[in-house]
Enzyme design. Structure first.
Site, PDB file in Angstrom:
ATOM      1  N   CYS A 100       0.100  -1.093  -0.154  1.00  0.00           N
ATOM      2  CA  CYS A 100       0.187  -0.086   0.142  1.00  0.00           C
ATOM      3  C   CYS A 100       0.784   1.174  -0.140  1.00  0.00           C
ATOM      4  O   CYS A 100       0.391   2.157  -0.327  1.00  0.00           O
ATOM      5  CB  CYS A 100      -1.221   0.242   1.002  1.00  0.00           C
ATOM      6  SG  CYS A 100      -0.305  -0.130   3.180  1.00  0.00           S
ATOM      7  N   ASN A 101       2.004   1.261   0.637  1.00  0.00           N
ATOM      8  CA  ASN A 101       2.413   2.369   0.386  1.00  0.00           C
ATOM      9  C   ASN A 101       3.830   2.578  -0.535  1.00  0.00           C
ATOM     10  O   ASN A 101       4.584   3.332  -0.944  1.00  0.00           O
ATOM     11  CB  ASN A 101       4.070   2.617   1.487  1.00  0.00           C
ATOM     12  CG  ASN A 101       2.720   3.131   2.586  1.00  0.00           C
ATOM     13  OD1 ASN A 101       1.529   3.987   2.860  1.00  0.00           O
ATOM     14  ND2 ASN A 101       3.163   2.642   3.717  1.00  0.00           N
ATOM     15  N   ARG A 102       4.343   1.270  -1.942  1.00  0.00           N
ATOM     16  CA  ARG A 102       5.236   1.474  -2.917  1.00  0.00           C
ATOM     17  C   ARG A 102       4.805   0.589  -3.687  1.00  0.00           C
ATOM     18  O   ARG A 102       4.014  -0.464  -3.706  1.00  0.00           O
ATOM     19  CB  ARG A 102       6.390   0.627  -1.853  1.00  0.00           C
ATOM     20  CG  ARG A 102       6.682  -0.441  -1.429  1.00  0.00           C
ATOM     21  CD  ARG A 102       8.176  -0.324  -0.732  1.00  0.00           C
ATOM     22  NE  ARG A 102       7.980   0.566   0.001  1.00  0.00           N
ATOM     23  CZ  ARG A 102       9.373   0.780   0.130  1.00  0.00           C
ATOM     24  NH1 ARG A 102       9.564   2.332  -0.477  1.00  0.00           N
ATOM     25  NH2 ARG A 102       9.608   2.276   1.428  1.00  0.00           N
ATOM     26  N   SER A 162      10.533   2.688   5.457  1.00  0.00           N
ATOM     27  CA  SER A 162       9.165   2.531   5.639  1.00  0.00           C
ATOM     28  C   SER A 162       8.614   3.967   5.640  1.00  0.00           C
ATOM     29  O   SER A 162       9.572   4.721   6.381  1.00  0.00           O
ATOM     30  CB  SER A 162       8.560   1.578   6.667  1.00  0.00           C
ATOM     31  OG  SER A 162       9.398   0.299   5.772  1.00  0.00           O
ATOM     32  N   PRO A 184       7.940  -4.212  10.771  1.00  0.00           N
ATOM     33  CA  PRO A 184       8.329  -5.555  10.252  1.00  0.00           C
ATOM     34  C   PRO A 184       7.793  -6.293   9.101  1.00  0.00           C
ATOM     35  O   PRO A 184       8.112  -7.134   8.727  1.00  0.00           O
ATOM     36  CB  PRO A 184       8.125  -6.335  11.687  1.00  0.00           C
ATOM     37  CG  PRO A 184       6.688  -5.566  11.900  1.00  0.00           C
ATOM     38  CD  PRO A 184       6.877  -4.519  11.537  1.00  0.00           C
ATOM     39  N   GLY A 209     -16.487   3.992  29.092  1.00  0.00           N
ATOM     40  CA  GLY A 209     -16.827   4.537  27.831  1.00  0.00           C
ATOM     41  C   GLY A 209     -15.920   4.218  26.241  1.00  0.00           C
ATOM     42  O   GLY A 209     -15.862   3.122  26.816  1.00  0.00           O
ATOM     43  N   ALA A 210     -17.329   4.522  25.191  1.00  0.00           N
ATOM     44  CA  ALA A 210     -16.781   4.374  24.127  1.00  0.00           C
ATOM     45  C   ALA A 210     -16.160   4.828  23.013  1.00  0.00           C
ATOM     46  O   ALA A 210     -16.124   6.212  23.742  1.00  0.00           O
ATOM     47  CB  ALA A 210     -17.847   4.053  23.415  1.00  0.00           C
ATOM     48  N   GLY A 211     -14.947   4.657  22.497  1.00  0.00           N
ATOM     49  CA  GLY A 211     -14.060   5.220  21.461  1.00  0.00           C
ATOM     50  C   GLY A 211     -13.863   4.358  21.214  1.00  0.00           C
ATOM     51  O   GLY A 211     -12.751   3.977  21.173  1.00  0.00           O
ATOM     52  N   MET A 244     -10.643   4.950  20.638  1.00  0.00           N
ATOM     53  CA  MET A 244      -9.049   5.131  20.754  1.00  0.00           C
ATOM     54  C   MET A 244      -9.041   3.939  21.765  1.00  0.00           C
ATOM     55  O   MET A 244      -7.989   2.052  21.576  1.00  0.00           O
ATOM     56  CB  MET A 244      -7.842   5.371  20.874  1.00  0.00           C
ATOM     57  CG  MET A 244      -6.912   5.800  20.677  1.00  0.00           C
ATOM     58  SD  MET A 244      -6.453   7.031  20.977  1.00  0.00           S
ATOM     59  CE  MET A 244      -6.018   8.621  19.817  1.00  0.00           C
TER      60      MET A 244
END
Lengths: 271, 437
Positions: free
Chosen positions: B50-52, B106, B112, B186-188, B190
Site C-alpha cells: 500500500c505504500n510502494r 517505510s 516488520p 465509555g466507548a471510543g 482509541m
C-alpha cells in the site's frame, strides 16, 4: 596452592564487574552474551575451589568454617543462576556481583590454615547452623535486591520516563514474585539456623548469651524478617513499604554479621 | 548485467497515484512475466504494497525501458506518474533494496511487515522463473541485511502507537497479561483499540460500562463482554487490573479516595489506569498511590514520541550497516562480472599451449620423463606470466573502477580473441557457474 582456583574465580568476577560497571557508566546495555560466560566461568572455578577445600579438609564442616565467605558467595551465585533459569533475568547481578566479588576476594586473601578458636566449631550443630543461616541470608539478600529493583522500576513507571536501562528491567510482577519467593524460602532456613545457634550457645554459655550484641541483633533481624514476610503475605505490601522493610531486615542481618567482630561468644576465628 | 529499479512510494506519490499503480497479489505473477518479456530485461520483480510500487529488473543493457512497461501495463499516460517516479541504477538499486527490506524506507521506520512482503514477491517471482541468479543474489542478500539490522540495532523493538504503548506498559507492570481483567469505561475508537490489543496479548475477562446502558450493551456485544451498570462503577472497578476510561464526563470519575479503596480491597495488588478521555476521567493525584499507575493521553503520546526518537537514532546505525553491506555486495558482483572472462582467458591459453606441445612432441619423438616435465614447466610458466597482467588488471578494475569494467572486459576479449561461436560460449557459461559455486 589452596587458593589458586578461588583466585582465578575472583579474577573472572572482577572482569565481569568491571565490564558491567563500564557498560552502565557508558549508558550502554550490559550484554548477556558477554557477562554470562564470564560469571559462569567464575562460578565453575569458585565451585571447584570450594569442593577442593572440602575434600582437602576431609570434613565438610571444617571447610565451612575455614572459607565461610567463599561459601556464602557461592550460595548467592547459585541462587542467581536459579533466578536466571526460572525468570530469565540477570538484573539481580547489579547487587549480587559486587557482593560476591568482595566476599570471594577477602576469602582469597586470607593466608594459612584456620586456627579454630573454639572446640565448639567442630560440632556438626555448628556446621548446620552456619549453612542454614547462609541460606537464610541468601533469601533475604535476594528479597532486598528484588525490592530495590521493584522500586526503581516503579519510580520510572510513575514518572512516565520509561526507557534507558531501566526499561530493560523485568516487569514489576516478576520482581515481586522473586522477592516473595526468596523471602518464603529463606525464612525456614533462617529460623532453623537460629535455633541451632541458640541450642549451641545454651549448652556452652548458659543464659548470659542473651545479652551479647550478636544475639540481640540476630533476634532483631529475625523479628523484622518475620514481620516483613507477614505484611507481604497478608496485605500484599509492595513497592516503597516493602523496600524500606527489607532494607531494615537486610541492614540488621549485615549488622548481625558484623557483630562477629565485637561479640564475646560468637568468634570463630582468632584475629 | 545491470540492475535497474523504478518505483513510487509514500514519499514521492500521493495515494491517488499509488492506488492507480498498485497491483493486487493475484496479478503479480502475470505482471512479472510481462516485465520479463520487455526487450533487454533478463530478470524482473514487481513489489506492490500500500505504500510502494517498485519494478526491479536485471537488464542486459541500458536500452531496457521500464517506463514503457509501466505505461503499457497500467495503460496510463507517462506525464501522470513521471514526476512521482524515482529511478535507481547499479549500486543505488542495491542500497535502495537493502533499505526497503530493512524497513528504513517505510512510513513507520522499523515496522516488520515490509520484509515479509518483499519475501513474498521474491517467492512468487522465483516460482514463475522471473527471478533468476542475478536478482536471487541481490534479494537473498537484502534479507540477510534486514536480519542483521534487526539483530544489531533496536530499530523495531519499541512500540510507536498509543495502543501498543498501552500494552507495553501493562506488560511492564503485570508481566504476562494472561488472565488479567480489563474494564472499559465509555466507548471510543482509541480505547476500544487499546482493549483489543490487550486482549490479543492474552488479557482475560473484560467488563464494559457506559452512562447510557444501551450503548454499553452494544459495546459489550462487540467485545463479548459483561456490562456493568454505571452506578456500580466504583463497586466493580476495583476488581479489574486494567481500567481504560474514555467517557465524556466533565469531571474525574475516579479520584484518589477511590484508588485507596481499590487497593485495600485488592490487597495492594497493582492497577493500571489508561485514561484516554479529555477532560480526564482519572484524577492525576491517583498516580501518587503506591501500586496504582495512571497514564493519560499525553503521557502515552510522550512515550510514543520518545520511542519514535529512539527509532530514528537506531535508524542511523542501521543506515551505516546498510552502507557497509552495499559496498560489500557491489564489490562481490563486480568481481563476479569478470570471472567468465578470466576463465575463458585461461582456457584459451591452455588450448594454445596444449596444441604447441603436441606439435613439438611430433618432432622430438620419444622423451624421457624429465624432458616431459621440463617442457610442461616451461610452457606453463610462460602462459602464467603472460596471463598475470591481464587477470590482475581485470580484478582490480572490477573492484575499484566500476565504469571501466565493461571496456576493459571488452578489450581483453578482443585482444585474446575470446569471443567464439555461441555453443562454445554456452559451455563456458556452465563452467563459470560451476566455478562460482
Amino acid at each position: 596452592m589452596p587458593h589458586l582456583w578461588l583466585r582465578v574465580a575472583v579474577l573472572f568476577y572482577g572482569c565481569a564487574l568491571l565490564y558491567a560497571l563500564g557498560a552502565l557508566l557508558g549508558r550502554k546495555t550490559v550484554a548477556r552474551g558477554v557477562i554470562l560466560p564470564i560469571v559462569g566461568t567464575a562460578g565453575v572455578f569458585h565451585l571447584v575451589s570450594v569442593l577442593e577445600t572440602v575434600l582437602a579438609a576431609d570434613h565438610f564442616g571444617v571447610a565451612v568454617t575455614y572459607q565461610y565467605q567463599s561459601i556464602l558467595a557461592l550460595l548467592l551465585m547459585i541462587v542467581f543462576f536459579i533466578v536466571l533459569w526460572r525468570y530469565r533475568t540477570t538484573s539481580h547481578g547489579i547487587f549480587v556481583f559486587p557482593v560476591v566479588f568482595l566476599l570471594t576476594m577477602t576469602a582469597a586473601m586470607e593466608h594459612g590454615a584456620p586456627e579454630l578458636f573454639s572446640p565448639l566449631l567442630r560440632s556438626s550443630w555448628t556446621y548446620s547452623h552456619i549453612v542454614l543461616i547462609f541460606l537464610g541470608y541468601a533469601g533475604l539478600f535476594f528479597a532486598f535486591a528484588s525490592s530495590l529493583l521493584y522500586l526503581v522500576q516503579e519510580r520510572s513507571l510513575k514518572s512516565k520516563s520509561v526507557g534507558g536501562w531501566i526499561g530493560l528491567l523485568p516487569p514489576l510482577a516478576v520482581m515481586d514474585d522473586i522477592g516473595l519467593r526468596s523471602l518464603i524460602l529463606g525464612f525456614p532456613f533462617m529460623t532453623l539456623g537460629l535455633i541451632a545457634g541458640s541450642v549451641l550457645a545454651q549448652e556452652s554459655y548458659g543464659a548470659v548469651y542473651f545479652r551479647d550484641p550478636k544475639i540481640v541483633l540476630s533476634l532483631l533481624m529475625w523479628l523484622v524478617y518475620m514481620f516483613l514476610l507477614f505484611m507481604r503475605w497478608m496485605s500484599g505490601w509492595r513497592g516503597r513499604r516493602a523496600a524500606v522493610l527489607s532494607s531494615v531486615a537486610f541492614l540488621s542481618a549485615t549488622l548481625a554479621w558484623a557483630a562477629n567482630y565485637v561479640s564475646a561468644v560468637h568468634r570463630f576465628v582468632e584475629r | 548485467m545491470r540492475y535497474l529499479l523504478l518505483g513510487i512510494n509514500h514519499k514521492t506519490a500521493p495515494v491517488s497515484v499509488r492506488e492507480r499503480l498498485a497491483i493486487p497479489e493475484s496479478r503479480l505473477p502475470e505482471a512479472m512475466r510481462r516485465l520479463c518479456e520487455q526487450p533487454g530485461v533478463e530478470e524482473g520483480l514487481v513489489l506492490s504494497t500500500c505504500n510502494r510500487v517498485e519494478v526491479l529488473a536485471a537488464v542486459e543493457s541500458d536500452s531496457a525501458d521500464l517506463r514503457t512497461f509501466l505505461q503499457d501495463y497500467f495503460a496510463i499516460a507517462p506525464e501522470e506518474f513521471a514526476s512521482h517516479l524515482y529511478e535507481f541504477r547499479e549500486h543505488e538499486v542495491v542500497r535502495h533494496l537493502f533499505r526497503v527490506a530493512s524497513s528504513l524506507d517505510s512510513m513507520v521506520v522499523g515496522e516488520p511487515q515490509i520484509l515479509g512482503q518483499v519475501k513474498e514477491a521474491y517467492a512468487s517471482g522465483r516460482s514463475i522463473g522471473a527471478v533468476g541468479g542475478h536478482l536471487d543474489a541481490l534479494l537473498t542478500r537484502s534479507f540477510a541485511v534486514a536480519k542483521r539490522v534487526r539483530t544489531e540495532t533496536r530499530i523495531g523493538s519499541s512500540s510507536v502507537s498509543i495502543a501498543s504503548v498501552a500494552v507495553e506498559l501493562a506488560k511492564k507492570i503485570f508481566g504476562s497479561l494472561e488472565g488479567k481483567s480489563v474494564f472499559l469505561v465509555g466507548a471510543g475508537k482509541m480505547s476500544e483499540l487499546a482493549a483489543r490489543h490487550l486482549m490479543a496479548q492474552g488479557a482475560g475477562s473484560i467488563f464494559v460500562s457506559n452512562r447510557t446502558y444501551e450503548r454499553a450493551e452494544k459495546l459489550a456485544q462487540r467485545f463479548s463482554a459483561r456490562v456493568i451498570r454505571f452506578d456500580d462503577l466504583h463497586e466493580k472497578a476495583g476488581e479489574a487490573d486494567i481500567v481504560i476510561t474514555s467517557t465524556g464526563a466533565p469531571h474525574a470519575i475516579f479520584r484518589k479516595e477511590h484508588g485507596k479503596q481499590f487497593l485495600q480491597r485488592r490487597k495492594n495488588s497493582p492497577m493500571f489506569f489508561i485514561d484516554i478521555a479529555v477532560p480526564r476521567d482519572v484524577a492525576p493525584e491517583m498516580n501518587e498511590l503506591d501500586g496504582i499507575f495512571v497514564y493519560d493521553i499525553d503521557d502515552l503520546q510522550s512515550v510514543v514520541t520518545s520511542h519514535v526518537a529512539d527509532r530514528q537514532r537506531e535508524a542511523r546505525c542501521a543506515e551505516e550497516i546498510v552502507e557497509a553491506e552495499v559496498i560489500r555486495f557491489t564489490e562481490r558482483i563486480r568481481t563476479r562480472e569478470v570471472v567468465p572472462t578470466i576463465i575463458s582467458l585461461q582456457e584459451q591459453l591452455e588450448t594454445i599451449r596444449q596444441a604447441e606441445i603436441d606439435k613439438v612432441r611430433g618432432r622430438l619423438g620419444e622423451l624421457t620423463p624429465e624432458q616431459e616435465m621440463a617442457i610442461e614447466a616451461l610452457s606453463k610458466g610462460i602462459v602464467n606470466k603472460v596471463l598475470h597482467a591481464p587477470i590482475s588488471t581485470l580484478k582490480s578494475v572490477a573492484k575499484a573502477k566500476a565504469r571501466e569494467t565493461t571496456t576493459v572486459i571488452e578489450l581483453v576479449r578482443r585482444m585474446f580473441n575470446l569471443d567464439r561461436p555461441k555453443e562454445d560460449a554456452d559451455k563456458e557459461q556452465e563452467k563459470t557457474t560451476e566455478v562460482e559455486r
